[in-house]
Design a protein around this motif. Sequence first.
Motif, PDB file in Angstrom:
ATOM      1  N   TYR A 146     -75.058 -28.613 -13.859  1.00 16.65           N
ATOM      2  CA  TYR A 146     -76.532 -29.817 -13.466  1.00 16.65           C
ATOM      3  C   TYR A 146     -75.689 -31.769 -14.388  1.00 16.65           C
ATOM      4  O   TYR A 146     -75.076 -31.447 -15.097  1.00 16.65           O
ATOM      5  CB  TYR A 146     -77.387 -29.597 -15.051  1.00 16.65           C
ATOM      6  N   SER A 150     -76.206 -23.266 -14.017  1.00  9.79           N
ATOM      7  CA  SER A 150     -76.895 -23.053 -13.059  1.00  9.79           C
ATOM      8  C   SER A 150     -76.321 -21.323 -12.952  1.00  9.79           C
ATOM      9  O   SER A 150     -74.885 -21.308 -12.760  1.00  9.79           O
ATOM     10  CB  SER A 150     -77.014 -23.215 -11.180  1.00  9.79           C
ATOM     11  N   SER A 157     -86.070 -15.610  -5.206  1.00  5.71           N
ATOM     12  CA  SER A 157     -84.663 -16.371  -4.327  1.00  5.71           C
ATOM     13  C   SER A 157     -83.886 -16.281  -3.535  1.00  5.71           C
ATOM     14  O   SER A 157     -83.859 -14.918  -3.284  1.00  5.71           O
ATOM     15  CB  SER A 157     -83.177 -15.703  -5.687  1.00  5.71           C
ATOM     16  N   SER A 194     -81.088 -20.157  -5.497  1.00 10.95           N
ATOM     17  CA  SER A 194     -81.541 -20.997  -5.606  1.00 10.95           C
ATOM     18  C   SER A 194     -82.399 -20.801  -7.449  1.00 10.95           C
ATOM     19  O   SER A 194     -83.140 -21.756  -7.951  1.00 10.95           O
ATOM     20  CB  SER A 194     -83.206 -20.625  -4.832  1.00 10.95           C
ATOM     21  N   GLY A 215     -81.717 -20.592 -11.140  1.00 15.75           N
ATOM     22  CA  GLY A 215     -80.239 -21.506 -11.816  1.00 15.75           C
ATOM     23  C   GLY A 215     -80.038 -20.772 -13.418  1.00 15.75           C
ATOM     24  O   GLY A 215     -79.565 -19.532 -13.082  1.00 15.75           O
ATOM     25  N   ASP A 244     -86.349 -20.802 -12.006  1.00 16.37           N
ATOM     26  CA  ASP A 244     -86.115 -22.106 -11.169  1.00 16.37           C
ATOM     27  C   ASP A 244     -86.026 -20.905  -9.674  1.00 16.37           C
ATOM     28  O   ASP A 244     -85.982 -20.094  -9.102  1.00 16.37           O
ATOM     29  CB  ASP A 244     -84.713 -22.502 -11.659  1.00 16.37           C
ATOM     30  N   GLY A 245     -86.283 -22.733  -8.832  1.00 16.08           N
ATOM     31  CA  GLY A 245     -85.620 -22.426  -7.274  1.00 16.08           C
ATOM     32  C   GLY A 245     -87.025 -22.416  -6.657  1.00 16.08           C
ATOM     33  O   GLY A 245     -88.269 -22.726  -6.933  1.00 16.08           O
ATOM     34  N   GLY A 277     -91.674 -22.050 -10.018  1.00 17.07           N
ATOM     35  CA  GLY A 277     -90.069 -22.126  -9.449  1.00 17.07           C
ATOM     36  C   GLY A 277     -90.227 -23.656  -9.766  1.00 17.07           C
ATOM     37  O   GLY A 277     -90.337 -24.136 -11.093  1.00 17.07           O
ATOM     38  N   ASP A 278     -89.366 -24.208  -8.601  1.00 18.06           N
ATOM     39  CA  ASP A 278     -89.232 -25.616  -9.075  1.00 18.06           C
ATOM     40  C   ASP A 278     -89.939 -26.935  -9.474  1.00 18.06           C
ATOM     41  O   ASP A 278     -91.070 -26.104  -9.004  1.00 18.06           O
ATOM     42  CB  ASP A 278     -88.828 -26.626  -7.673  1.00 18.06           C
ATOM     43  N   ASP A 330     -90.903 -31.031 -12.096  1.00 20.31           N
ATOM     44  CA  ASP A 330     -90.311 -31.534 -12.936  1.00 20.31           C
ATOM     45  C   ASP A 330     -90.288 -31.542 -14.515  1.00 20.31           C
ATOM     46  O   ASP A 330     -90.932 -31.578 -14.742  1.00 20.31           O
ATOM     47  CB  ASP A 330     -90.946 -33.087 -12.327  1.00 20.31           C
ATOM     48  N   ARG A 337     -91.475 -23.979   1.034  1.00 17.94           N
ATOM     49  CA  ARG A 337     -90.588 -24.494  -0.439  1.00 17.94           C
ATOM     50  C   ARG A 337     -89.590 -23.155   0.536  1.00 17.94           C
ATOM     51  O   ARG A 337     -87.809 -24.353   0.223  1.00 17.94           O
ATOM     52  CB  ARG A 337     -90.975 -23.484  -1.476  1.00 17.94           C
ATOM     53  N   TYR A 375     -85.430 -25.165   1.330  1.00 19.53           N
ATOM     54  CA  TYR A 375     -83.767 -24.398   1.035  1.00 19.53           C
ATOM     55  C   TYR A 375     -82.789 -24.083   2.274  1.00 19.53           C
ATOM     56  O   TYR A 375     -82.580 -24.106   2.244  1.00 19.53           O
ATOM     57  CB  TYR A 375     -84.343 -23.194   0.129  1.00 19.53           C
TER      58      TYR A 375
END
Length: 400
Positions: free
Chosen positions: A166, A180, A218, A231, A233, A238-239, A247-248, A250, A311, A315
């Motif tokens: 990261y 990750s 994932s 995906s 982390g 995450d992902g 998941g992802d 901000d 999503r 990926y």
Amino acid sequence: MKILVINSGSSSIKYQLFEMATTAVLCSGLVERIGLETGSITHKVFDDNGNAEKHSLKLTIPDHKVGLSEVVKLLTDDKIGVIADPTEVSAVGHRVVHGGEYFNETTLITPEVEAKIEEVIPLAPLHNPANLQGIKVCTEIFSDAKQVAVFDTAFHQTMPERAYRYAIPEHLYQEFGIRSYGMHGTSHKYVSRETIKYLGLEGKESRIITIHLGNGCSMSAVKDGKCIDTSMGFSPLDGLIMGTRSGDIDPAVIFFLEEKLNMTPPEIYDLLNKKSGMLGVTGDSDMRDIESRFIEGDEAAKRGLDMYTYRIRKYIGAYMAALNGLDAIVFTAGVGENDAGARRLTMQGLENLGIKLDLERNNVRPADITEIQSDDSKIKILITPTNEELEIAQQAMSVI
């Protein structure tokens, strides 16, 4: 040789006993509600044709030791037992969620290994303590057996630094291991290996994207049998969009929730892990219910499935770039293997990348590896059923 596979949770124990000469499952079961007033055990015994005889028990199970002791009673029972004595078990393979950077392969458990698993508990506080407890109890109950740890994170340890680091201050990685790690590694390893074998690409160049869709979801980019990106982390949060996980997202959203809504860190953690994902968007976490609502025209279900599949497509595009091409896309796990609708919606809009689904072939729930791409697709689309328990048993056998 008989190998017992254990997946120990905070209040449950899943188990399967394999005869490794034939890889046949002799019995399997689930111990639930450990530590509560009334616990339960569901135990299945399989005949030579794979047919199951189910047995259910209700009893008080105060801790994991009592739970596993009850399992031993079932394994050795005069009428339904499949072994005469616990000493017949040559090894116990334990699913361990997190091995940090210490473990990149299946490992024979020693006191030093247990100490390392305990050391990385902060990286998997919901899973590693229960995994470790299962190890300690099995070491006592199956004292003649080898104890083997199979780590969810191990398969992803081949990722290059550019994929797992990261962009945060260096000391946070060096001192605290913030990077990750990825999860579902046992599944991704199994299905990618079986797919490469099926395609006749063993020992050759291969580029595979594996898509593990269950309640947790994932993806992994696998080049020549090794993971180069995944995906999930630092944590399983995450992902991809999942059943209850966001998941992802901000990171600034977390500070907004804390500052504007006065939510505490535990409340935010609970929100993102247990109240978000498809549950947060649609009010349901079960894809079967969501798809039924989708067919009926429910707007929330439409929105949720659109977000969920978009999503995954993002990926796929990213991993095609990371792999510099693609031989096959592989769907696996509960939703990936059984949900034709989710696969269909995911594959829409990828035709210009040479990825074309055959709708009729897709309408299956296969027991074996099945191709579902159209005849003019440049990239194969497969369903490869996962078998994490068998993978753990085979890895345990290879170690001992």
